[in-house]
Design a protein around this motif. Structure first.
Motif, mmCIF file in Angstrom:
data_model
loop_
_atom_site.group_PDB
_atom_site.id
_atom_site.type_symbol
_atom_site.label_atom_id
_atom_site.label_comp_id
_atom_site.label_asym_id
_atom_site.label_seq_id
_atom_site.Cartn_x
_atom_site.Cartn_y
_atom_site.Cartn_z
ATOM 1 N N GLU A 36 3.881 28.935 2.941
ATOM 2 C CA GLU A 36 2.622 28.215 2.790
ATOM 3 C C GLU A 36 1.632 28.720 3.830
ATOM 4 N N VAL A 88 -6.485 36.451 2.792
ATOM 5 C CA VAL A 88 -6.013 35.563 3.854
ATOM 6 C C VAL A 88 -5.699 36.414 5.077
ATOM 7 N N ILE A 121 -5.822 27.892 4.832
ATOM 8 C CA ILE A 121 -7.080 28.615 4.880
ATOM 9 C C ILE A 121 -8.203 27.601 4.967
ATOM 10 N N LEU A 144 -1.049 28.471 -1.127
ATOM 11 C CA LEU A 144 -2.237 28.365 -0.283
ATOM 12 C C LEU A 144 -2.680 26.918 -0.219
ATOM 13 N N VAL A 170 -6.118 25.401 0.737
ATOM 14 C CA VAL A 170 -7.472 25.905 0.966
ATOM 15 C C VAL A 170 -8.452 24.758 1.141
#
Length: 108
Positions: A3, A29, A6, A43, A45
């Protein structure tokens, strides 16, 4: 599945990370970790002007190694595979006409 978090607070950084050439969207990333092409990643985000993060399952389609000639940061490009929150649509809406810019990105 690894994992990655971001947090994209600035539209300019979102533009530099967004991989518009990918049919379902994707993000670059920044990372010094080692990844393999085709590797699945998750991700988390956070987009500019949003408080909640969004979960996307993707796969590694681009690798920029440490010390790349173009002086871009090391990291990976992740193609969206499972985008239940429709993050790609949100990104396109936020970037708007900037998607037609010729400013450099972290990938192409």
């Amino acid at each position: 599945m690894q994992e990655l978090l971001i947090d994209l607070q600035e539209l300019d950084e979102l533009y530099r990370c967004y991989m518009a050439a990918l049919k379902q969207g994707g993000l670059f990333v920044k990372s010094n970790a080692r990844f393999e092409l085709g590797q699945s990643v998750k991700l988390r985000v956070t987009l500019p002007d949003e408080i909640e993060d969004h979960e996307i399952v993707g796969k590694v389609v681009w690798i920029t190694p440490q010390g790349a000639q173009n002086s871009n940061p090391p990291g990976i490009g992740v193609s969206f595979v499972e985008d239940l929150d429709r993050v790609n649509d949100r990104i396109i809406k936020q970037l708007g006409t900037a998607l037609n810019s010729d400013k450099p990105t972290y990938t192409m």
